[in-house]
Design a protein around this motif. Structure first.
Motif, PDB file in Angstrom:
ATOM      1  N   ARG A  26      -5.977  59.210  85.075  1.00 25.65           N
ATOM      2  CA  ARG A  26      -5.969  60.565  84.503  1.00 25.65           C
ATOM      3  C   ARG A  26      -4.953  60.668  83.363  1.00 25.65           C
ATOM      4  NH1 ARG A  26      -6.348  65.429  88.688  1.00 25.65           N
ATOM      5  NH2 ARG A  26      -4.212  64.856  89.156  1.00 25.65           N
ATOM      6  N   TYR A  52      -9.846  65.848  95.145  1.00 21.28           N
ATOM      7  CA  TYR A  52      -9.407  66.102  93.774  1.00 21.28           C
ATOM      8  C   TYR A  52      -9.735  64.895  92.886  1.00 21.28           C
ATOM      9  CZ  TYR A  52      -5.315  62.991  93.770  1.00 21.28           C
ATOM     10  OH  TYR A  52      -4.498  61.899  93.792  1.00 21.28           O
ATOM     11  N   SER A  56     -11.921  64.813  89.531  1.00 19.97           N
ATOM     12  CA  SER A  56     -11.307  64.243  88.324  1.00 19.97           C
ATOM     13  C   SER A  56     -12.215  63.201  87.684  1.00 19.97           C
ATOM     14  CB  SER A  56      -9.959  63.593  88.668  1.00 19.97           C
ATOM     15  OG  SER A  56      -9.043  64.542  89.147  1.00 19.97           O
ATOM     16  N   GLY A  59     -15.134  64.766  86.058  1.00 23.69           N
ATOM     17  CA  GLY A  59     -14.745  65.334  84.773  1.00 23.69           C
ATOM     18  C   GLY A  59     -14.680  64.289  83.670  1.00 23.69           C
ATOM     19  N   LYS A  89     -10.613  74.220  90.032  1.00 22.37           N
ATOM     20  CA  LYS A  89      -9.456  73.893  89.207  1.00 22.37           C
ATOM     21  C   LYS A  89      -9.833  73.037  87.998  1.00 22.37           C
ATOM     22  CE  LYS A  89      -6.235  74.054  93.106  1.00 22.37           C
ATOM     23  NZ  LYS A  89      -5.271  73.290  93.946  1.00 22.37           N
ATOM     24  N   ASN A  90     -11.087  72.619  87.927  1.00 26.04           N
ATOM     25  CA  ASN A  90     -11.536  71.778  86.821  1.00 26.04           C
ATOM     26  C   ASN A  90     -12.636  72.512  86.061  1.00 26.04           C
ATOM     27  OD1 ASN A  90     -13.197  69.731  85.360  1.00 26.04           O
ATOM     28  ND2 ASN A  90     -11.732  68.305  86.267  1.00 26.04           N
ATOM     29  N   HIS A 207     -10.821  70.414  78.405  1.00 24.65           N
ATOM     30  CA  HIS A 207     -11.301  69.853  79.662  1.00 24.65           C
ATOM     31  C   HIS A 207     -10.211  69.801  80.724  1.00 24.65           C
ATOM     32  CE1 HIS A 207     -15.348  68.658  78.458  1.00 24.65           C
ATOM     33  NE2 HIS A 207     -14.840  68.310  77.299  1.00 24.65           N
ATOM     34  N   TYR A 208      -8.944  69.939  80.318  1.00 24.03           N
ATOM     35  CA  TYR A 208      -7.853  69.804  81.274  1.00 24.03           C
ATOM     36  C   TYR A 208      -7.274  71.143  81.707  1.00 24.03           C
ATOM     37  CZ  TYR A 208      -7.882  64.821  80.459  1.00 24.03           C
ATOM     38  OH  TYR A 208      -8.265  63.502  80.380  1.00 24.03           O
ATOM     39  N   SER A 210      -6.869  74.407  83.803  1.00 21.73           N
ATOM     40  CA  SER A 210      -7.279  74.928  85.112  1.00 21.73           C
ATOM     41  C   SER A 210      -7.883  76.311  84.894  1.00 21.73           C
ATOM     42  CB  SER A 210      -6.066  75.039  86.039  1.00 21.73           C
ATOM     43  OG  SER A 210      -5.183  76.051  85.579  1.00 21.73           O
TER      44      SER A 210
END
Length: 310
Positions: A26, A52, A56, A59, A89-90, A207-208, A210
């Motif tokens: 990440r 998570y 991730s 994403g 959260k994403n 994209h990052y 929240s």
């Protein structure tokens, strides 16, 4: 970049090493694109990934344009009780999950933001303009640079800058053309500021963000969509690859971006060595505020290599 065999070993060895592998990938993804063959290793080992991590990696597949793999990864993990909390959260994964449904207002706005092309017009706007970037450090107090600042075509300011007190205008000027917004929730939305400026620039990779931080962005985008500018993902990665910093401030990112684009600019209101590590102090509020993710002495090293002090 991690070799595939090392990555596979870390994932399988233990939950702690698996989490470490996820964090490494990440973090690296902020600087450069991750090869899909490495993401496929996570895909094969999805059963042992935490929720998570599933989100991730999905994403990251989306960033590469592989919606099918991202969707399959999420769909195969829907039995997990905590997956929905991680999805929320994403932003990019949440958007994907809604794309076959009636879009709610937030997801629809998010898609519109990703497709907006104000970045191109913003670059054209800066071309051939005289630019000054004004930070919020108290280092300019008493120096009387206000008139010089206001003579520039474009004056860029950050976050909760404050020109409401007359005594500050002599040192920091009164003109604002571009409001640079870090995207964090403690930056106050001021319609008067948005009305007065030509552009509002977000320096984070969309994209990052929240969902909590996205609310701040959406509020501004609803209010003035033609003024809101986002740095594209490849631009953000170029900036990060230029900086020896894990979590650079918006100020350093903007100064680096201007440098990388060979734009002529001056800057003031940045000193960084006047800031105590772990705290923040601004010209409009001399009270020291606790908490920051930025490492000031490292930022000061970067700043020393950027020319253009006003």
């Amino acid at each position: 970049m991690l070799p595939g065999s090392v990555l596979s070993y870390l994932i399988k060895r233990s939950p702690v090493l698996c989490a470490l592998a996820l964090e490494l990938v990440r973090t690296i993804s902020r600087f450069k694109a991750i090869p899909e063959k490495l993401l496929d290793i996570f895909l094969r080992e999805q059963a042992i990934l935490p929720s998570y991590g599933i989100v991730s990696i999905a994403g990251l597949f989306l960033q590469k344009g592989n919606i099918e793999k991202a969707r399959d990864l999420i769909q195969s993990s829907l039995h997990r009780d905590d997956l929905n909390a991680c999805i929320k959260k994403n932003v990019s994964v949440s958007s994907m999950m809604h794309e076959d449904l009636a879009l709610d207002d937030e997801v629809n706005l998010y898609k519109s933001m990703l497709e907006s092309d104000t970045y191109t017009s913003f670059c054209q706007y800066l071309k051939d303009s005289s630019i000054v970037v004004v930070g919020n450090s108290p280092c300019e107090l008493g120096k009387g640079k206000g008139k010089s600042i206001d003579q520039y075509d474009v004056v860029m300011r950050f976050n909760n800058f404050n020109l409401g007190i007359e005594e500050h205008r002599a040192d920091y000027g009164s003109k604002t053309s571009v409001w640079v917004h870090s995207g964090v929730v403690d930056v106050v939305f001021d319609p008067a500021v948005v009305d007065a400026v030509d552009y509002v620039v977000f320096t984070q990779e969309m994209h990052y963000l929240s969902w909590a931080h996205l609310q701040t962005v959406l509020e501004l985008y609803r209010y003035a969509p033609d003024k809101v500018v986002f740095f594209p993902g490849e631009v953000c990665r170029t900036i990060y690859s230029y900086l020896p910093l894990l979590l650079p401030s918006s100020g350093i990112k903007v100064l680096s971006w201007l440098t990388l684009n060979n734009l002529k600019f001056k800057y003031c209101g940045f000193k960084l060595i006047d800031q105590v590590e772990g705290t923040r102090k601004y010209y409009f509020n001399q009270k020291t505020q606790q908490g920051t993710c930025h490492i000031w002495y490292k930022e000061a090293r970067v700043l020393s290599k950027i020319s253009g002090v006003l």
